[in-house]
Design an enzyme around this catalytic site. Structure first.
Site, PDB file in Angstrom:
ATOM      1  N   HIS A   1       1.284  -1.342   0.184  1.00  0.00           N
ATOM      2  CA  HIS A   1       0.264  -0.161  -0.023  1.00  0.00           C
ATOM      3  C   HIS A   1       0.559   1.106  -0.183  1.00  0.00           C
ATOM      4  CE1 HIS A   1      -3.910  -1.929   1.438  1.00  0.00           C
ATOM      5  NE2 HIS A   1      -3.148  -2.773   1.201  1.00  0.00           N
TER       6      HIS A   1
ATOM      7  N   ASP B   1      -5.526   6.184   1.870  1.00  0.00           N
ATOM      8  CA  ASP B   1      -5.605   4.522   1.640  1.00  0.00           C
ATOM      9  C   ASP B   1      -6.863   4.751   1.624  1.00  0.00           C
ATOM     10  OD1 ASP B   1      -5.764   2.278   1.431  1.00  0.00           O
ATOM     11  OD2 ASP B   1      -3.378   2.413   1.101  1.00  0.00           O
TER      12      ASP B   1
END
Ligand code: UDP
Length: 467
Positions: free
Chosen positions: A27, A121
């Site tokens: 990520h 995110d």
């Protein structure tokens, strides 16, 4: 006037974007790259990771060119691996992460570095709530494929009846018919990992409130999915977000993500690969998190020992004990086993002929952009769906299918490797890989579909803020 291309700077004032990442290698990497691109185009970026990661990650040779700040996940000493459970980790990440994010926004304000927008995110929808409280613009960035997001979105809305029967197929807009085996593991078996099920499904709890929705993918790659999604979403593709020197080469010297959880054996790999001829090496890596069973490791080891090709295999320190005894020594004439590598550097080495991968989204995008054919061995989460697209949509690889016990047998793996490495049989897949590589690189290059979306985002942000 812009430093780079977007209208992000005016009379010395630059749009300041706070990029908040989820604490996992797969990520952080794409968000780092996306941040570098925003920075290159003139935005001021402050990058946010957890205290634990900042303190415990090995120093990078090429650290990011912007400030890195921290929030807390309430596990400052031990990180994710010290959590009592995955749900508990996420509950604390949200609670303590929100508090420490507020503190950070306040501190940056006091320091004269007021934040104009938070980009976060999708795994952390609570960042949007903190951003709204603070009165700044918000942009959600999805680190997984649009197709995967679309599946989770349908699950979130209760539009997929689960579980699917073994042979049943479901049809979701723009996505080829999927069987249970093609679905993300959390959807195929909803009880398999409740701690991540909540995270992937709850990504959508407040997306209507986000000012922008972005995805690490590119339009041409998921055209059908995006055309369908356009009716419901304002999703913009901004990928592939990989170091620029492996894609469009617009950002000078951008060869690495610049943040590794593990120390890479760059030099050892480079030297070893230099000694091998073009297209002769099988590269094997399963990302930062997947853990194979001992039986699966043995099957894979057997396959690599059997094929005629040389191999470079990344086996993380936590996985080494699962290797057959003395495997590295016994195969030293044809193989190299390392704990971590600079994956892009390896993938782009001319000696690499194919990539045996767990089909993590970053690994998939990296191989697609560099044009390396894949043997897909998905383990869990979105990897199964990525593998379906690799095999049936982009046709840049083959999925090595498990038997009824869930293990991919060595003979199957060796067979897939052989098919790709073979001059004749692998021709079509290698040709497709080269075509998709060109399309991926064009997407982020000047005037490409993703490049235009990034410029549009920055211009709109600057204009909303009167910059
Ligand atoms: N990676 C790396 N060196 C390695 C193995 C992986 O740098 O030896 C990087 C890889 O380039 C990718 C990331 O780690 O950017 C893994 O992300 P992915 O989404 O493929 O898998 P995950 O780790 O999330 O399962």
């Amino acid at each position: 006037m812009a430093d780079g291309e977007g209208k992000t700077v005016n009379n010395g004032k630059r749009v300041h974007i706070l990029v908040v990442t989820y604490p996992a290698q797969g990520h952080i990497n794409p968000l780092l790259q996306f941040s570098k691109r925003l920075h290159h185009k003139g935005a001021a970026v402050t990058f946010v990771i957890t205290k634990f990661l900042l303190k415990n990650s090995p120093a990078a040779d090429r650290p990011p060119p912007f400030p890195v700040e921290t929030i807390s996940d309430d596990h400052d000493a031990g990180g994710f691996l010290s959590a009592v459970s995955i749900p508990d980790y996420h509950e604390r990440l949200e609670r303590v992460g929100s508090q420490t994010l507020r503190d950070l926004l306040r501190r940056l304000d006091d320091d004269g570095r007021r934040v104009d927008a938070v980009l976060y995110d999708g795994f952390m929808p609570w960042v949007l709530e903190v951003g709204k409280e603070w009165g700044v613009k918000t942009a959600v960035y999805f680190t997984q494929a649009c197709a995967v997001n679309n599946i989770y979105f349908h699950v979130y809305r209760g539009e997929i009846k689960l579980p699917l029967a073994a042979e049943e197929e479901i049809k979701i807009g723009g996505i080829p018919p999927l069987t249970a085996a093609d679905l993300p593991s959390f959807v195929k078996d909803v009880k398999s990992c409740p701690g991540f099920w909540d995270v992937v499904v709850n990504q959508f709890r407040n997306i209507e409130e986000a000012d922008w929705l972005m995805c690490n993918s590119f339009y041409e790659q998921e055209k059908q999915v995006l055309e369908w999604m356009e009716k419901k979403w304002r999703m913009k593709t901004v990928g592939p977000n990989i170091p620029s020197m492996y894609a469009d080469r617009q950002i000078d010297d951008d060869w690495e993500y610049g943040f590794n959880f593990f120390k890479p054996d760059g030099e050892v790999c480079r030297k070893w690969l230099d000694g091998h001829r073009k297209g002769s090496v099988v590269f094997v890596a399963f990302g930062s998190f997947s853990a194979l069973s001992v039986e699966q490791m043995e099957e894979l080891a057997w396959a690599l020992a059997q094929t005629n090709s040389s191999f470079l295999w990344v086996v993380r320190a936590s996985e080494v004990a699962k290797l057959p005894p003395k495997f590295a020594e016994a195969t030293a004439d044809k193989g190299l086993v390392v704990p971590w590598c600079l994956q892009l550097e390896v993938l782009s080495h001319e000696s690499i002929g194919c990539f045996v991968t767990h089909s993590g989204w970053n690994s998939t995008l990296e191989a697609l952009t560099i044009g390396v054919p894949m043997v897909a061995m998905p383990q869990w989460t979105d990897q199964t769906t990525n593998a379906k697209f690799v095999m049936d949509v982009w046709r840049t690889g083959i999925r090595a299918l498990p038997d009824r016990t869930g293990i991919v047998r060595g003979t199957t793996i060796a067979d897939c490797i052989l098919k790709i490495m073979d001059d004749d049989e692998g021709k079509e897949i290698r040709r497709n890989a080269a075509i998709w590589g060109t399309l991926a690189r064009q997407a982020v290059d000047r005037g490409g579909s993703s490049d235009r979306n990034i410029d549009e985002f920055l211009s709109q942000l600057a204009s909303d803020l009167n910059i």
